[in-house]
Design a protein around this motif. Structure first.
Motif, PDB file in Angstrom:
ATOM      1  N   HIS A 122       0.829  -1.213   0.000  1.00 41.77           N
ATOM      2  CA  HIS A 122       0.000   0.000   0.000  1.00 41.77           C
ATOM      3  C   HIS A 122       0.863   1.263   0.000  1.00 41.77           C
ATOM      4  CE1 HIS A 122      -3.228   2.783   1.003  1.00 41.77           C
ATOM      5  NE2 HIS A 122      -2.545   3.179   2.090  1.00 41.77           N
ATOM      6  N   LEU A 123       1.956   1.246   0.781  1.00 45.29           N
ATOM      7  CA  LEU A 123       2.834   2.420   0.828  1.00 45.29           C
ATOM      8  C   LEU A 123       3.529   2.657  -0.499  1.00 45.29           C
ATOM      9  CD1 LEU A 123       4.400   1.968   4.392  1.00 45.29           C
ATOM     10  CD2 LEU A 123       2.744   3.704   3.672  1.00 45.29           C
ATOM     11  N   VAL A 124       3.896   1.597  -1.190  1.00 41.32           N
ATOM     12  CA  VAL A 124       4.521   1.758  -2.514  1.00 41.32           C
ATOM     13  C   VAL A 124       3.530   2.415  -3.470  1.00 41.32           C
ATOM     14  CG1 VAL A 124       5.444   0.502  -4.499  1.00 41.32           C
ATOM     15  CG2 VAL A 124       6.169  -0.114  -2.176  1.00 41.32           C
ATOM     16  N   GLU A 125       2.284   1.979  -3.399  1.00 35.32           N
ATOM     17  CA  GLU A 125       1.266   2.601  -4.246  1.00 35.32           C
ATOM     18  C   GLU A 125       1.086   4.072  -3.916  1.00 35.32           C
ATOM     19  OE1 GLU A 125      -2.229   0.353  -3.648  1.00 35.32           O
ATOM     20  OE2 GLU A 125      -1.504  -1.449  -4.688  1.00 35.32           O
ATOM     21  N   GLN A 126       1.298   4.433  -2.656  1.00 32.92           N
ATOM     22  CA  GLN A 126       1.157   5.820  -2.226  1.00 32.92           C
ATOM     23  C   GLN A 126       2.458   6.609  -2.379  1.00 32.92           C
ATOM     24  OE1 GLN A 126      -1.796   7.156  -1.206  1.00 32.92           O
ATOM     25  NE2 GLN A 126      -2.691   5.169  -1.731  1.00 32.92           N
ATOM     26  N   GLN A 127       3.422   6.097  -3.172  1.00 28.52           N
ATOM     27  CA  GLN A 127       4.699   6.774  -3.427  1.00 28.52           C
ATOM     28  C   GLN A 127       5.497   6.974  -2.146  1.00 28.52           C
ATOM     29  OE1 GLN A 127       5.500   7.250  -6.608  1.00 28.52           O
ATOM     30  NE2 GLN A 127       3.471   6.487  -7.208  1.00 28.52           N
ATOM     31  N   GLN A 128       5.412   6.019  -1.223  1.00 27.96           N
ATOM     32  CA  GLN A 128       6.179   6.066   0.024  1.00 27.96           C
ATOM     33  C   GLN A 128       7.009   4.784   0.146  1.00 27.96           C
ATOM     34  OE1 GLN A 128       3.739   7.044   3.439  1.00 27.96           O
ATOM     35  NE2 GLN A 128       2.371   8.299   2.176  1.00 27.96           N
TER      36      GLN A 128
END
Length: 1314
Positions: free
Chosen positions: A981-987
């Motif tokens: 989820h964080l990768v999807e949120q550019q994190q």
């Protein structure tokens, strides 16, 4: 509900002439009287008693010398400065008022019977002895001559469509006999009719009516003619029509009189000759004859001049003059003047003044002239306490119509009760003594004063009905021992004490008055004797008394104010003085007065005929139609259809002026002093110690309003004295927000909650109070306090107001009687800012489990039904479901409209589930996902996929991680899901940390590489561990990304230490201008060849780039600075030009100040009207658009200053970069280039530092010093001083940028360079 009150009367008997007056007219310009007798014509000034001019009518033969001549008409012609009179012999004579010469302008052989001029004095109508009408111009040129009696109806003849015969028509209740009924023959005119034609004009001069005896029937008939002498209409046959005729000036009706078989009436006709209304005279059939009818100039008063038909015991007949008014379709006899049987005192001429609408002139047979000035007044009781009934007395002939507005509001002409007297009433006065203000005294036309007092009160009458208003009863009658040689010799009667009256009578001189203090005689109990007299130098026109202070104030006819010192042995009159001792007078006479106290000082308020309200000599307002004083309040109605209510103790005279001057616009929407009322409303009375204001409309009907200022003042009194029930009932009735009970004084309310509950007692009332609670402070918004009232402290609790009140009420009610106040306790739970529905439902459930046994206690069914009234049934069902109590859910569901087929299967399914999974299902159904996650985490391994799905759908990753331990397998699964989820949120970096700690190094390495977190990536790579070749490849990939991000030093470190490529590392450092670090690597790896091939060329290129950049920046800076000076000069010139044109009060001058952005020569326009509604992003975009550097843009000066600040900041930040470049230039012996760069950079810094005070002068953002100098004018200097006193206007433009601070402490120069 107004009466006519005599303001003053002027009696003048100095004029004596031969014969008796026959006609008279009033000169509008001088006010003198023109009186014609059978011998002469005289101009007489009654104020001075002097004859202005006189001429004999017999000397030139206009009238016979034996006195048998008759003057049939007299008219003042202001334009010709002459008087025109007509004689019965047929002569029309002009009397020049300047030369006193008589001139015959025409003669009619057949004689004249009347003369009437049009209101505009352009036409004159003469009726001749041969029953003809002659119409002439003002120059006495004949227009037409027609016969009075015409066979034709006139141009306005009614059209008959011929629908059948009379025998076949429907006759209603009269039946068919009406068809055979014969038309009653018209009876001839009465014997005493003088049989002369009567002519009357309509007010606009377009029509005139003639009443004459018909030759065929002998009865009077009225015909209406137009201005061209063309007959318009003929009246219908009217039996008993008499000689009096007068057209109402407003043009609607023609008044005449008619004698019926059983009554005597004043009848009204329309211009088409048809009857339209009437009223009966208070006379028997043959008691009196009507000599004339006279309308005043504004059509408000009708005079009926009567004379008895039969002589009295002394053989003489009595003469009366009655003044009638109409309101609400009822005619009132307001004044009756009885002139007695003396033939010398009998009026022979009566007319209204053409200028003063309420001034009546009377001339008697003995040449005595009497002038009566009337005024409108409302006779109301003057009490200040609750014992006063707010009585208003209306005079109607021999009756006084009394309405007690405290008990009931009765629309006129009805009333609470009537007082019947034996003679017509001329004046009514209420007792001024406290606790006796309901008693009244009536002064009648026969000279008696009747006293009416309150009798014994009984709640029920004989027929069993409850008595609301108790009538007054006659106590005694007095006859004042005052010489009454003319009607109404005693006026302005005031009842000061039980046995003390104050009256005004004419003085010894025409310009003086006498104040009479009347007390009952000790010898004759029915006589009022004069105990003291006070002579006043001036004509008293009004007297007023203050119930609070006992002060009696007098007003003279010229507006002077006097104070009567009456509570002493020798009464006296003195000037009215203010607190500083200065004499105070009204600038103009006032028709209504009242005494009041303003800020502790007593003032006399007065209202003029022109609607100006004065407090002494200070004008308060200029469009006031009526006013009243009640306790501490001044109530005013205005011609802008508003009603103001102002508290006098909290305002000064200037404060009153400001309050009355406000127009009630948008800023006054919560102004409690202002209320809109119907057009033409007037104040009748105000109920003391109450909230009611009685208004009367122009037609006569009444309206009761509860003025917000009176209501709030009364509520504040009740709340301060803890009378919560009275306040609550008033607020509920008048729709006042119940939050005011708490907001008025929160501390007192919270301390007396038990008193509040006991007084209200009713559960419904308590519930109503709770349901209206809001966070809004009504004393600051809806009902703001006055500036002088003390602000009540708010409780120091951090809780919200609604929560505080609900908790406080609930706790007290629970301690008093929880069974009785059950519904109110539930309301307190539900009305909190976060409704406590679960607690409320639990209480209902407890009632179901343990029903209370107390009588009158609320059952669970009633409580639940009440809850459903407060809360939406679906919401309540969901809340009950959230308690996980299925009995409670079923109880709510049974009371709802839900289908059992819908909820029973669902509830049965829930009951079959494991408890934690059951609660998870309920919470998920209610969308309480966090609770659902908490419950499903306890459900075991088999339900973890559902938990994971819930976490992903609702993004509850953080909450889920807290529910599992780190060594749990589910924890790793959740961490991996969270990382995705964080990768999807550019994190990606945070995702890498989660993956690394949960034991996923490969995926963590990928996440770190994606986010350019090279240190973490290297650590993970070495932890895996990666082979050297893959590690070098990873380092190169990371370095490439760092180079793209201009992180050259970090890229060089990766290339040098992990990729083992020193050349690429050195090139990266050279690209990033890290000269010293590049030299370190060159010498460390022994790659001096790179110095010649790459380092030195890069250094020289950097010198050229920096030099070019500095030159460009300095050029731009100089250009912007020059342009800024030009813009400022243009704005200053524009500001001075505007000041010279508009003066120092010009509001727009500030727009051209140094801190503004408006230019008169700008070709751009800009509006900020819509910016406030935009989003913040669009607002910033709009701000940037405003800062345009284009010449002539509205905010060019701001844009230039921002650009200059940016250039200075950019150049100043180059100090370290230039210093490093200079060092490496010196190292490689590029001294010339180094000297040139150092010189260029030093010059740039000096130019910019020197320009800072010029671009940002001192005081730019503060008020400027007064503008002086050779280009200044008196207006501009005055404006600059005034601008310093005014607060800065709100700026919609961008703020002025602050001057940048240069870092002069940073050492960048090299000493080795010159």
């Amino acid at each position: 509900m107004r009466n006519l009150k005599l303001l003053k009367s002027l009696r003048s008997s100095e004029l004596q002439g031969p014969g008796s007056p026959q006609c008279f007219s009033v000169r509008a310009d001088t006010g003198s009287l023109l009186i014609a007798s059978q011998y002469s014509i005289t101009e007489y000034d009654p104020r001075t008693g002097q004859v202005v001019s006189e001429a004999s009518l017999t000397a030139d033969g206009f009238l016979p010398e034996d006195g048998s001549g008759v003057v049939v008409g007299l008219q003042d012609l202001a334009e010709l400065e002459s008087a025109c009179l007509a004689t019965a012999g047929g002569d029309v004579v002009l009397f020049n008022l300047n030369t006193c010469q008589l001139e015959c302008v025409g003669s009619v052989d057949r004689g004249l019977t009347s003369m009437s001029w049009s209101p505009d004095e352009e036409l004159v109508i003469l009726t001749t002895g041969q029953e003809t009408i002659i119409m002439m111009t003002k120059d006495f040129e004949p227009i037409t001559e027609v016969g009075i009696h015409q066979d034709d109806f006139g141009e306005g003849k009614f059209i008959t469509v011929g629908w059948g015969k009379k025998e076949t028509q429907f006759h209603g209740s009269e039946g068919k006999q009406a068809a055979q009924r014969k038309i009653q023959e018209v009876q001839p005119a009465v014997s005493w009719d003088d049989r002369r034609p009567r002519v009357t004009w309509r007010g606009d001069g377009q029509l005139f009516a003639v009443s004459a005896i018909c030759p065929q029937t002998g009865a009077r008939k009225v015909r209406v003619w137009n201005r061209e002498g063309v007959l318009q209409a003929t009246s219908e046959p009217i039996n008993g029509l008499e000689q009096a005729l007068c057209w109402k000036p407003s043009g609607s009706l023609i008044a005449s009189t008619q004698r019926h078989p059983n009554k005597h009436s004043v009848v009204f006709m329309e211009k088409n000759g048809l009857l339209h209304g009437d009223f009966a005279l208070p006379l028997s059939k043959d008691q009196a004859k009507v000599r004339e009818l006279l309308w005043n100039s504004d059509s408000a008063v009708l005079v009926v001049w009567l004379e008895d038909m039969s002589a009295g015991e002394d053989g003489q007949v009595n003469t009366y003059i009655q003044l009638w008014t109409v309101a609400n379709y009822h005619w009132y006899l307001k004044q009756s003047l009885e002139f007695g049987p003396d033939p010398q005192k009998v009026p022979v001429c009566v007319c209204w003044d053409p200028e003063c609408s309420l001034r009546l002139h009377v001339v008697t047979r003995s040449w005595t002239s009497i002038t009566y000035d009337w005024g409108w007044t409302t006779e109301r009781s003057t009490g200040l306490d609750a014992t006063d009934n707010a009585s208003v007395a209306v005079i109607d002939g021999e009756k006084i119509l009394v309405t007690t507005f405290r008990q009931c509001v009765v629309p006129p002409p009805m009333c609470s009760f009537e007082l019947q007297l034996k003679s017509p009433v001329n004046q009514v006065t209420f007792l001024c003594q406290p606790e006796g203000t309901n008693q009244l005294a009536a002064f009648t036309a026969d000279g008696q004063i009747s006293i009416y007092t309150q009798g014994e009160k009984s709640n029920k009458s004989a027929d069993g009905f409850r008595v609301v208003s108790h009538p007054l009863i006659l106590q005694k009658s007095f006859r004042p021992a005052v010489l009454q040689d003319v009607p109404l010799a005693l006026r302005q009667l005031l009842w000061l004490q039980d046995e003390l009256f104050l009256g005004v009578s004419p003085g010894l001189l025409p310009t003086s008055s006498t104040l009479l203090m009347l007390r009952p005689s000790q010898d004759a109990g029915d006589t009022l004797t004069v105990r003291s007299e006070v002579e006043v130098d001036g004509v008293v026109v009004s007297v007023v008394h203050s119930s609070q202070t006992g002060t009696v104030a007098l007003q003279l006819e010229d507006g002077r104010i006097r104070k009567l010192i009456w509570d002493c042995q020798e009464p006296s009159v003195e000037d009215w003085r203010d607190s500083s001792g200065c004499s105070i007078n009204f600038p103009v006479p006032c028709v209504q007065m009242a005494l009041c106290s303003i800020s502790g000082e007593e003032y006399l308020l007065g209202l003029t005929e022109r609607s100006h309200l004065y407090a002494g000599d200070s004008e308060l307002a200029s469009s006031v139609s009526s006013f009243a004083i009640c306790n501490d309040f001044l109530l005013v109605t205005t011609h802008s259809h508003t009603c103001r209510c102002l508290q006098l103790s909290t305002l000064t005279v200037k404060g009153l002026q400001a309050a009355l001057a406000s127009d009630g616009g948008q800023n006054d929407q919560n102004d409690e002093t202002l209320r809109r009322v119907e057009r033409g409303s007037r104040i009748v009375t105000v109920v003391p110690q109450d909230t009611r204001v009685i208004l009367q409309m122009p037609r006569g009907n009444l309206e009761t309003i509860h003025h917000r200022a009176l209501v709030l003042a009364q509520l504040r009194k009740w709340l301060d004295s803890l009378k919560f029930r009275d306040a609550f009932e008033c607020m509920r009735k008048l729709r006042i927000n119940l939050n005011f009970i708490y907001d008025h004084n929160p501390k007192a309310f919270l301390e007396n909650i038990e008193t509040f509950i006991k007084q209200l007692s009713s559960i419904n009332h308590i519930n109503l109070f709770l349901t209206e609670l809001k966070e809004e402070d009504t004393t600051g918004s809806m009902y703001p306090r006055s500036e002088s009232s003390p602000v009540q402290p708010q409780p120091a609790s951090k809780q919200k107001k609604v929560d505080v009140v609900c908790d406080a009420l609930r706790s007290v009610m629970e301690s008093m009687d929880p069974n009785k106040f059950c519904l109110s306790i539930l309301t307190a739970h539900v009305k909190k800012t976060v409704p406590e529905l679960e607690i409320a439902l639990q209480k209902v459930h407890e009632l179901r489990e343990n029903p209370p046994k107390a009588p009158g206690a609320v059952s669970a069914e009633e409580a639940l039904k009440y809850l459903l009234f407060l809360v939406n049934v679906n919401d309540l069902y969901d809340y009950s479901l959230g308690t996980y109590d299925f009995d409670l859910v079923l109880m709510v569901a049974e009371k709802s409209q839900k289908d059992p087929k819908e909820y029973l299967p669902f509830l049965n399914m829930l009951k079959s589930l494991e408890p934690n999974y059951q609660r998870y299902t309920i919470d998920k159904h209610l969308k309480r996902y966090r609770k659902a996650l908490h419950h499903i985490s306890k459900c075991g391994e088999e339900h973890f996929p559902e938990a994971l799905q819930l976490v992903k759908e609702q993004k509850l990753y953080s909450e889920a991680l807290r529910l599992y331990t780190a060594d749990n397998a589910h924890y790793k699964t959740l961490s991996c899901a969270y990382a995705e989820h964080l990768v999807e949120q550019q994190q990606a970096e945070q995702a890498g940390l989660l993956l690394w700690r949960c034991g996923e190094p490969a995926r963590a390495l990928q996440a770190f590489a994606t986010s350019s977190s090279w240190r973490n990536a290297i650590c993970v790579a070495q932890q895996i561990p990666l082979p050297p070749d893959q590690l070098a490849l990873l380092a190169r990939d990371l370095a490439e990304k760092l180079n793209e991000q201009r992180r050259y030093s970090e890229a060089a470190l990766l290339l040098d230490q992990y990729a083992k490529d020193c050349e690429e590392a050195i090139l990266a450092l050279i690209t990033g201008a890290s000269w010293e670090e590049a030299l370190r690597l060159i010498y460390m790896h022994n790659r001096q060849d790179i110095t010649e091939t790459n380092l030195k060329p890069a250094i020289l290129e950097a010198v050229n780039t920096q030099t070019s950049f500095l030159e460009a920046q300095v050029g731009t800076f100089t250009r912007h600075k020059t342009r800024l000076a030009v813009v400022r000069e243009q704005k200053e010139k524009a500001r001075l030009d505007m000041l010279d044109e508009d003066g120092p009060d010009c509001a727009d001058a500030e727009l051209y100040s140094e801190a503004s952005s408006v230019m008169t020569n700008s070709k751009y326009s800009h509006s900020n009207s819509r910016i406030s509604s935009r989003s913040s992003k669009n607002r910033r975009k709009a701000e940037r658009k405003k800062l345009s550097l284009k010449e002539g843009s509205p905010m060019e000066d701001r844009a230039l200053m921002f650009a200059l600040a940016e250039i200075i900041t950019t150049v100043d930040k180059m100090r370290e970069e230039v210093h490093n470049l200079l060092k490496v230039l010196v190292l490689f012996q590029f001294d010339k280039q180094a000297e040139k760069l150092q010189l260029s950079y030093d010059e740039a810094l000096q130019v910019m530092e020197a320009a800072v005070p010029e671009v940002w002068p001192e005081g730019l953002q503060t008020s400027q010093a007064p503008l002086t100098g050779p280009n200044s004018t008196a207006n501009s200097i005055m404006a600059s001083f005034q601008q310093q006193q005014r607060p800065a206007a709100s700026q919609q433009d961008a703020e002025v940028p602050t001057a940048p601070k240069m870092r002069n402490g940073v050492r960048w120069k090299l000493s080795v360079l010159k």
